[in-house]
Scaffold this active site. Sequence first.
Site, PDB file in Angstrom:
ATOM      1  N   ARG A 153      -1.426  -1.686   1.516  1.00  0.00           N
ATOM      2  CA  ARG A 153      -2.750  -2.098   1.365  1.00  0.00           C
ATOM      3  C   ARG A 153      -3.516  -1.542   0.061  1.00  0.00           C
ATOM      4  NH1 ARG A 153      -1.910  -0.742   6.824  1.00  0.00           N
ATOM      5  NH2 ARG A 153      -1.951   1.475   6.118  1.00  0.00           N
ATOM      6  N   ASP A 174       8.926  -0.853  -3.941  1.00  0.00           N
ATOM      7  CA  ASP A 174       8.630  -0.973  -2.317  1.00  0.00           C
ATOM      8  C   ASP A 174      10.066  -1.014  -1.514  1.00  0.00           C
ATOM      9  OD1 ASP A 174       7.463  -1.113   0.425  1.00  0.00           O
ATOM     10  OD2 ASP A 174       5.632  -1.432  -0.642  1.00  0.00           O
ATOM     11  N   ARG A 236      -0.081  11.587  -1.138  1.00  0.00           N
ATOM     12  CA  ARG A 236       0.226  12.719  -0.342  1.00  0.00           C
ATOM     13  C   ARG A 236       0.908  13.763  -1.070  1.00  0.00           C
ATOM     14  NH1 ARG A 236      -3.055  11.388   2.569  1.00  0.00           N
ATOM     15  NH2 ARG A 236      -3.054  11.284   5.014  1.00  0.00           N
ATOM     16  N   ASP A 260      -5.169  13.656  -5.974  1.00  0.00           N
ATOM     17  CA  ASP A 260      -6.344  13.949  -4.809  1.00  0.00           C
ATOM     18  C   ASP A 260      -5.703  14.843  -3.711  1.00  0.00           C
ATOM     19  OD1 ASP A 260      -8.949  13.468  -3.754  1.00  0.00           O
ATOM     20  OD2 ASP A 260      -8.071  12.189  -2.432  1.00  0.00           O
ATOM     21  N   GLU A 265      -2.542  21.966   1.514  1.00  0.00           N
ATOM     22  CA  GLU A 265      -3.901  21.768   1.605  1.00  0.00           C
ATOM     23  C   GLU A 265      -4.938  22.552   2.536  1.00  0.00           C
ATOM     24  OE1 GLU A 265      -5.147  17.775   1.773  1.00  0.00           O
ATOM     25  OE2 GLU A 265      -3.717  16.985   0.262  1.00  0.00           O
ATOM     26  N   HIS A 286      -8.967  15.910  -1.931  1.00  0.00           N
ATOM     27  CA  HIS A 286      -8.603  15.008  -0.918  1.00  0.00           C
ATOM     28  C   HIS A 286      -9.905  14.151  -0.534  1.00  0.00           C
ATOM     29  CE1 HIS A 286      -5.380  14.170   2.307  1.00  0.00           C
ATOM     30  NE2 HIS A 286      -6.256  13.047   2.097  1.00  0.00           N
ATOM     31  N   ALA A 288     -10.677  11.039  -2.061  1.00  0.00           N
ATOM     32  CA  ALA A 288     -10.664   9.642  -2.396  1.00  0.00           C
ATOM     33  C   ALA A 288     -11.357   8.604  -1.262  1.00  0.00           C
ATOM     34  CB  ALA A 288      -9.201   9.361  -2.556  1.00  0.00           C
ATOM     35  N   ALA A 289     -11.383   9.148  -0.053  1.00  0.00           N
ATOM     36  CA  ALA A 289     -12.065   8.236   0.854  1.00  0.00           C
ATOM     37  C   ALA A 289     -13.158   8.653   1.559  1.00  0.00           C
ATOM     38  CB  ALA A 289     -11.173   8.249   2.329  1.00  0.00           C
TER      39      ALA A 289
HETATM   40  P1  NAD Z   1       0.462   1.103   3.683  1.00  0.00           P
HETATM   41  O1  NAD Z   1       1.278   1.469   4.824  1.00  0.00           O
HETATM   42  O2  NAD Z   1      -0.453  -0.166   3.560  1.00  0.00           O
HETATM   43  O3  NAD Z   1       1.433   0.912   2.200  1.00  0.00           O
HETATM   44  C1  NAD Z   1       2.533   1.965   2.137  1.00  0.00           C
HETATM   45  C2  NAD Z   1       3.544   1.221   1.462  1.00  0.00           C
HETATM   46  O4  NAD Z   1       4.366   2.144   0.964  1.00  0.00           O
HETATM   47  C3  NAD Z   1       4.210   0.294   2.099  1.00  0.00           C
HETATM   48  O5  NAD Z   1       4.263  -1.172   1.516  1.00  0.00           O
HETATM   49  C4  NAD Z   1       5.585   0.714   2.382  1.00  0.00           C
HETATM   50  O6  NAD Z   1       6.759  -0.246   2.690  1.00  0.00           O
HETATM   51  C5  NAD Z   1       5.627   1.524   1.131  1.00  0.00           C
HETATM   52  N1  NAD Z   1       6.695   2.521   1.169  1.00  0.00           N
HETATM   53  C6  NAD Z   1       7.368   3.322   2.144  1.00  0.00           C
HETATM   54  N2  NAD Z   1       8.193   4.165   1.696  1.00  0.00           N
HETATM   55  C7  NAD Z   1       8.651   3.854   0.350  1.00  0.00           C
HETATM   56  C8  NAD Z   1       9.559   4.228  -0.373  1.00  0.00           C
HETATM   57  N3  NAD Z   1      10.458   5.144  -0.171  1.00  0.00           N
HETATM   58  N4  NAD Z   1       9.351   3.725  -1.650  1.00  0.00           N
HETATM   59  C9  NAD Z   1       8.519   2.686  -2.090  1.00  0.00           C
HETATM   60  N5  NAD Z   1       7.728   2.345  -1.100  1.00  0.00           N
HETATM   61  C10 NAD Z   1       7.626   2.734   0.073  1.00  0.00           C
HETATM   62  O7  NAD Z   1      -0.544   2.465   3.399  1.00  0.00           O
HETATM   63  P2  NAD Z   1      -1.886   2.588   2.537  1.00  0.00           P
HETATM   64  O8  NAD Z   1      -3.068   2.252   3.329  1.00  0.00           O
HETATM   65  O9  NAD Z   1      -1.511   1.740   1.228  1.00  0.00           O
HETATM   66  O10 NAD Z   1      -1.885   3.871   2.147  1.00  0.00           O
HETATM   67  C11 NAD Z   1      -0.874   4.523   1.528  1.00  0.00           C
HETATM   68  C12 NAD Z   1      -0.885   6.133   1.545  1.00  0.00           C
HETATM   69  O11 NAD Z   1      -1.903   6.566   0.848  1.00  0.00           O
HETATM   70  C13 NAD Z   1      -1.023   6.576   3.220  1.00  0.00           C
HETATM   71  O12 NAD Z   1       0.228   6.686   4.198  1.00  0.00           O
HETATM   72  C14 NAD Z   1      -1.670   7.910   3.021  1.00  0.00           C
HETATM   73  O13 NAD Z   1      -0.836   9.065   2.944  1.00  0.00           O
HETATM   74  C15 NAD Z   1      -2.545   8.000   1.657  1.00  0.00           C
HETATM   75  N6  NAD Z   1      -3.805   7.956   1.679  1.00  0.00           N
HETATM   76  C16 NAD Z   1      -4.410   8.722   1.037  1.00  0.00           C
HETATM   77  C17 NAD Z   1      -6.180   8.840   1.165  1.00  0.00           C
HETATM   78  C18 NAD Z   1      -6.817  10.050   0.435  1.00  0.00           C
HETATM   79  O14 NAD Z   1      -7.818  10.198   0.977  1.00  0.00           O
HETATM   80  N7  NAD Z   1      -6.113  10.366  -0.706  1.00  0.00           N
HETATM   81  C19 NAD Z   1      -6.689   7.779   1.808  1.00  0.00           C
HETATM   82  C20 NAD Z   1      -5.948   6.734   2.530  1.00  0.00           C
HETATM   83  C21 NAD Z   1      -4.468   6.967   2.246  1.00  0.00           C
END
Ligand code: NAD
Length: 341
Positions: A153, A174, A236, A260, A265, A286, A288-289
């Site tokens: 996403r 991906d 992360r 971020d 943490e 942390h 970003a959201a």
């Molecule tokens: P998502 O599940 O939509 O996308 C994650 C993508 O990573 C998927 O398409 C998945 O197939 C891919 N993936 C998994 N393992 C992989 C690998 N080894 N190599 C390449 N690609 C791989 O999730 P999202 O909504 O895009 O969010 C991603 C991450 O961002 C979350 O899991 C979360 O940890 C982090 N996040 C951080 C914040 C923040 O406040 N900083 C906020 C939201 C999300």
Amino acid sequence: MADRPIILSLTTMHESGMNRLREAGELRMASSLDPAVLHREIVDADALVIRTAGTIDAALMDCGKKLRVIGRHGVGYDQVDIPAATERGILVVYTPGANTQGVAEHVFAMMIGVSKHFPGQMKALIEGRYNDRTKLVGRDIAGKTLGIVGFGRIGKRVGAIAHAGFGMKVLYSDVIDIPREAEERANARRVGFDELLAASDFVTLHVPLDASTRGMIGREALAKIKPGAVLINTCRGPVTDEAAVLEALESKRLFGYGADVYTIEPPPSDHPLIGRADLNIMLTPHSAAQSTESLRNMADEVSTDVVGVLQGKPPINPVNDPAEVAAIRAKLGKPPLDRGF
Ligand code: NAD
């Protein structure tokens, strides 16, 4: 009322979500994140609501004998032992998409901030070295190559903005198939991880934290990264090896780093990456959201789903498989999830 569900929350959230939880049950705020305290306070809870803090492991779930649903206000759920929840017939729900735009905008704030030397420029201004502004020469991001690791996403949104707003050339890696329309929105091309590292002026990380991604940006990956690249980590902390990133910045392999998230943490105040404007490091806690829109979306989505599950409705955004959870509950002799209140 005897049958009002008890909702234990480890977090406050946007008032709209708090109100929804209060209307649906007895909302109790956890008094501490200390496991010993949580083990006591979860005993009669029907639902648990969490944010990024708190480790939700099997031991905690075993204390929550009535627990039927865990709601994660946010996206990454790496602090929850999902298999343990499934084995105990507990549903886990989360809020995918609620903060996609907020995080994507944060990525651009960092890409641009690092490219324009914001850390060093701001420090020079604060310290009265106004004329140092000409010593730090930045770069535009337009037309550069952006490598997106994890085209989910957030990765897709970042790619689409990079393409439409800055005419960037977008590469991604991906582990799953990506629909063609999503590639087209970003004019993105799928490449292998090594090719992405070697070809990108900016590398941004958007993978979940799991065994496949922990430490994926370590010394080996940084040795392959294009010299002078900018690395951004908003996913992360443990996805990057912070010591290796510091070395890459000191050796000028990296032009700069934006993050971020941290391995631990909150990071200690003497963390080696904190306060290093000289290395062109831009850090946020942390956050970003932490936009009004993302916070409201997350609160609405998690409260709606938790309340729905407590009222016997199917989950909207389950992490574990509801059918498997239901079957396990039946096997364990736990009340079915669609019993309602
Ligand atoms: P998502 O599940 O939509 O996308 C994650 C993508 O990573 C998927 O398409 C998945 O197939 C891919 N993936 C998994 N393992 C992989 C690998 N080894 N190599 C390449 N690609 C791989 O999730 P999202 O909504 O895009 O969010 C991603 C991450 O961002 C979350 O899991 C979360 O940890 C982090 N996040 C951080 C914040 C923040 O406040 N900083 C906020 C939201 C999300």
